[in-house]
Design a protein around this motif. Structure first.
Motif, mmCIF file in Angstrom:
data_model
loop_
_atom_site.group_PDB
_atom_site.id
_atom_site.type_symbol
_atom_site.label_atom_id
_atom_site.label_comp_id
_atom_site.label_asym_id
_atom_site.label_seq_id
_atom_site.Cartn_x
_atom_site.Cartn_y
_atom_site.Cartn_z
ATOM 1 N N SER A 265 0.819 -1.216 0.000
ATOM 2 C CA SER A 265 0.000 0.000 0.000
ATOM 3 C C SER A 265 0.847 1.257 0.000
ATOM 4 C CB SER A 265 -0.946 0.003 1.202
ATOM 5 O OG SER A 265 -0.221 -0.116 2.420
ATOM 6 N N ASP A 266 2.142 1.138 0.236
ATOM 7 C CA ASP A 266 3.078 2.259 0.117
ATOM 8 C C ASP A 266 3.840 2.092 -1.197
ATOM 9 O OD1 ASP A 266 5.896 3.495 0.389
ATOM 10 O OD2 ASP A 266 4.858 4.371 2.118
ATOM 11 N N ALA A 267 3.823 3.105 -2.040
ATOM 12 C CA ALA A 267 4.382 2.987 -3.391
ATOM 13 C C ALA A 267 5.867 2.676 -3.410
ATOM 14 C CB ALA A 267 4.116 4.276 -4.173
ATOM 15 N N ALA A 268 6.587 2.987 -2.329
ATOM 16 C CA ALA A 268 8.030 2.757 -2.296
ATOM 17 C C ALA A 268 8.402 1.451 -1.597
ATOM 18 C CB ALA A 268 8.734 3.926 -1.606
ATOM 19 N N ILE A 269 7.392 0.698 -1.164
ATOM 20 C CA ILE A 269 7.664 -0.525 -0.394
ATOM 21 C C ILE A 269 7.028 -1.714 -1.098
ATOM 22 C CG2 ILE A 269 7.398 -1.684 1.826
ATOM 23 C CD1 ILE A 269 7.363 1.019 3.176
ATOM 24 N N TRP A 270 7.802 -2.793 -1.194
ATOM 25 C CA TRP A 270 7.402 -4.017 -1.881
ATOM 26 C C TRP A 270 7.523 -5.186 -0.910
ATOM 27 C CZ3 TRP A 270 6.752 -3.223 -7.368
ATOM 28 C CH2 TRP A 270 7.153 -1.953 -7.803
ATOM 29 N N ALA A 271 6.936 -6.335 -1.252
ATOM 30 C CA ALA A 271 7.068 -7.515 -0.401
ATOM 31 C C ALA A 271 7.050 -8.767 -1.259
ATOM 32 C CB ALA A 271 5.961 -7.572 0.643
ATOM 33 N N ALA A 272 7.752 -9.805 -0.787
ATOM 34 C CA ALA A 272 7.821 -11.073 -1.517
ATOM 35 C C ALA A 272 8.103 -12.206 -0.544
ATOM 36 C CB ALA A 272 8.909 -11.017 -2.591
ATOM 37 N N GLY A 273 7.713 -13.414 -0.945
ATOM 38 C CA GLY A 273 7.999 -14.595 -0.138
ATOM 39 C C GLY A 273 6.897 -14.918 0.851
ATOM 40 N N ASP A 274 7.252 -15.643 1.898
ATOM 41 C CA ASP A 274 6.269 -16.153 2.856
ATOM 42 C C ASP A 274 5.482 -15.064 3.570
ATOM 43 O OD1 ASP A 274 7.301 -18.610 2.180
ATOM 44 O OD2 ASP A 274 7.949 -19.164 4.194
ATOM 45 N N CYS A 275 6.031 -13.853 3.654
ATOM 46 C CA CYS A 275 5.354 -12.779 4.390
ATOM 47 C C CYS A 275 4.262 -12.109 3.565
ATOM 48 C CB CYS A 275 6.360 -11.718 4.840
ATOM 49 S SG CYS A 275 7.131 -10.789 3.482
ATOM 50 N N ALA A 276 4.222 -12.348 2.257
ATOM 51 C CA ALA A 276 3.352 -11.582 1.361
ATOM 52 C C ALA A 276 2.065 -12.338 1.038
ATOM 53 C CB ALA A 276 4.102 -11.252 0.065
ATOM 54 N N ARG A 277 0.958 -11.610 0.974
ATOM 55 C CA ARG A 277 -0.311 -12.144 0.451
ATOM 56 C C ARG A 277 -0.553 -11.501 -0.900
ATOM 57 N NH1 ARG A 277 -5.640 -12.169 3.739
ATOM 58 N NH2 ARG A 277 -6.213 -13.615 2.078
ATOM 59 N N LEU A 278 -0.686 -12.332 -1.921
ATOM 60 C CA LEU A 278 -0.727 -11.845 -3.283
ATOM 61 C C LEU A 278 -1.996 -12.325 -3.981
ATOM 62 C CD1 LEU A 278 1.427 -14.108 -5.553
ATOM 63 C CD2 LEU A 278 1.286 -14.540 -3.109
ATOM 64 N N PRO A 279 -2.392 -11.647 -5.062
ATOM 65 C CA PRO A 279 -3.590 -12.086 -5.798
ATOM 66 C C PRO A 279 -3.325 -13.331 -6.621
ATOM 67 C CG PRO A 279 -2.628 -10.114 -6.812
ATOM 68 C CD PRO A 279 -1.839 -10.386 -5.577
ATOM 69 N N TYR A 280 -4.295 -14.264 -6.581
ATOM 70 C CA TYR A 280 -4.192 -15.493 -7.367
ATOM 71 C C TYR A 280 -5.599 -15.969 -7.683
ATOM 72 C CZ TYR A 280 -3.045 -20.330 -8.669
ATOM 73 O OH TYR A 280 -2.920 -21.527 -9.332
ATOM 74 N N ARG A 281 -5.977 -15.905 -8.948
ATOM 75 C CA ARG A 281 -7.273 -16.385 -9.417
ATOM 76 C C ARG A 281 -8.431 -15.836 -8.581
ATOM 77 N NH1 ARG A 281 -6.023 -22.679 -11.282
ATOM 78 N NH2 ARG A 281 -4.332 -22.121 -12.723
ATOM 79 N N GLY A 282 -8.389 -14.528 -8.367
ATOM 80 C CA GLY A 282 -9.487 -13.857 -7.694
ATOM 81 C C GLY A 282 -9.449 -13.919 -6.182
ATOM 82 N N GLN A 283 -8.409 -14.502 -5.612
ATOM 83 C CA GLN A 283 -8.275 -14.573 -4.161
ATOM 84 C C GLN A 283 -6.939 -13.984 -3.731
ATOM 85 O OE1 GLN A 283 -9.507 -18.335 -2.265
ATOM 86 N NE2 GLN A 283 -9.819 -19.140 -4.336
ATOM 87 N N MET A 284 -6.816 -13.666 -2.439
ATOM 88 C CA MET A 284 -5.538 -13.258 -1.869
ATOM 89 C C MET A 284 -4.999 -14.441 -1.075
ATOM 90 S SD MET A 284 -4.989 -10.172 -2.921
ATOM 91 C CE MET A 284 -3.654 -9.578 -1.864
ATOM 92 N N ILE A 285 -3.799 -14.892 -1.428
ATOM 93 C CA ILE A 285 -3.233 -16.083 -0.794
ATOM 94 C C ILE A 285 -1.785 -15.836 -0.388
ATOM 95 C CG2 ILE A 285 -4.719 -17.626 -2.147
ATOM 96 C CD1 ILE A 285 -2.195 -18.296 -3.828
#
Length: 400
Positions: A265-285
């Motif tokens: 939600s902050d344009a300068a901050i990104w996340a990846a790996g086990d800590c991140a919830r990402l979109p996948y086929r209409g869900q956040m996982i």
């Protein structure tokens, strides 16, 4: 000079830093980790490393010289106290580190037993990092008794290692069956039989009422029974390390929420790996796997440099137990049918998950061919007929 800071020095963090350099980023890179060792592989910790089949140096993802040669500044053994998105700063005590972009690759932490159940007693362990495994390694002596709490893949892998080392293993699962949250009854049945054949006692529908400590650990179960063990391994899942992000005002919900590019939600901050919830086929996982940690981190690295490309996960997982290699392709969310495909040997088979006519996922036990074909079919969006899958004489590869 543009400065990218990466908070979390595990598989995702190390992969992200390496990919930035591989893509030609010439700015400053700082990789920050709480542990005081070089970034290392976690899956072998509770298996080959614990069994002394791998050394610490072999666990390292990359040698120390890699980071020096690629001008990646390592800050190891450093605990971050806060992130200030407005000032674009990270705080370690009184020290501040400014960034232009920040990547959060903070991973996840094992869920512990509550102290009220004895989770803080000596001899009760979780398995996540190097220190955890080093602490419990002396417990693994043939003939000793161990209780494993949790019948997911973490617990089953721990049970398999203990049994192979000659320990007397009891595994308890509060749910009606092992692997209930992640696999079909057919896969549960397979692994229940595998462990029973290796001397592991599995108690399903068995809640833990509490642990108490004397010379041994007394285990009280919800049915009123008791038993004594020498130590306990807890494998009841993990929680995303999103506390720093949440405290900084970044949107979190069971993990750090990211868009398809990996941006928070902050344009300068990104996340990846086990800590991140990402979109996948209409869900956040959340995807807890080495493959996702690497692939998502590399996609985020490209997007930090302006690629603006969606990351589309291609989920796959694995588990090694005794002489069985389980390989999983896809996600079996909301399946309504499972088709079993016989394999080439007694221990070889695969379970194919369908929702309606759509193939969702494959569990392949000692069946690498079925795994590879299933993975390619899923990624191509193609679904073989269930009767084709069930017929071991039918060449599924012909459908690709």
């Amino acid at each position: 000079m543009n400065h990218i800071a990466i908070l979390g020095a595990g598989q995702a963090g190390s992969s992200l830093a390496a990919k930035l350099r591989g893509l030609g980023f010439g700015g400053r890179i700082t990789l920050i980790g709480e542990e005081d060792t070089l970034p290392y592989q976690r899956p072998p910790l509770s298996k080959k490393y614990l069994m002394k089949e791998m050394t610490l140096e072999q666990l390292h993802l990359r040698p120390e010289r890699f980071y020096a040669d690629n001008d990646i500044s390592l800050h190891l053994g450093r605990k971050v106290d806060a992130i200030d998105p407005a000032m674009r700063q990270i705080r370690f005590g009184e020290e501040l580190l400014s960034y232009d972009q920040l990547a959060l690759t903070t991973g996840a932490t094992p869920r512990a037993l509550p102290a009220a159940l004895g989770g803080d007693l000596p001899g009760v362990y979780v398995v996540r990092n190097l220190a955890d495994v080093d602490r419990m390694a002396p417990e693994f002596e043939a003939g000793r008794r161990v209780l494993v709490v949790g019948g997911g893949y973490i617990g089953l892998e721990a049970a398999a290692v203990a049994a192979k080392l000659g320990l007397k293993v009891t595994l308890i699962e509060a749910a009606p069956r092992i692997l209930q949250r992640v696999a079909a009854p057919e896969t549960s049945d397979y692994f229940r039989g595998l462990h029973a054949g290796n001397g592991v006692e599995i108690l399903e529908g068995a809640g833990l009422a509490g642990l108490s400590r004397g010379e041994a650990i007394t285990v009280a179960l919800s049915d009123g029974s008791r038993r004594e063990v020498d130590f306990v391994i807890v494998g009841i899942g993990v929680a995303a390390n999103d506390g720093l992000a949440a405290a900084a005002g970044i949107a979190c919900d069971g993990g750090i929420l990211v868009d398809a590019h990996g941006r928070t939600s902050d344009a300068a901050i990104w996340a990846a790996g086990d800590c991140a919830r990402l979109p996948y086929r209409g869900q956040m996982i959340r995807l807890e796997s080495v493959q996702n940690a690497i692939d998502q981190a590399e996609a985020v690295a490209a997007n930090m440099l302006g690629a603006e490309a969606d990351y589309v996960p291609k989920p796959w997982f694995w588990s090694d137990q005794y002489d069985v290699k389980l390989q999983i392709a896809g996600l079996n969310m909301a399946f309504d049918r499972v088709v079993t495909r016989p394999g080439a040997s007694e221990k070889a088979r695969s379970h194919w998950y369908y929702r309606g006519d759509t193939l969702l996922a494959v569990d392949a036990m000692n069946e690498p061919r079925s795994y590879m074909v299933g993975k390619r079919l899923i990624e191509a969006g193609r679904s073989p007929l269930p009767e084709q899958v069930a017929d071991s004489a039918f060449d599924l590869k012909s459908l690709i």
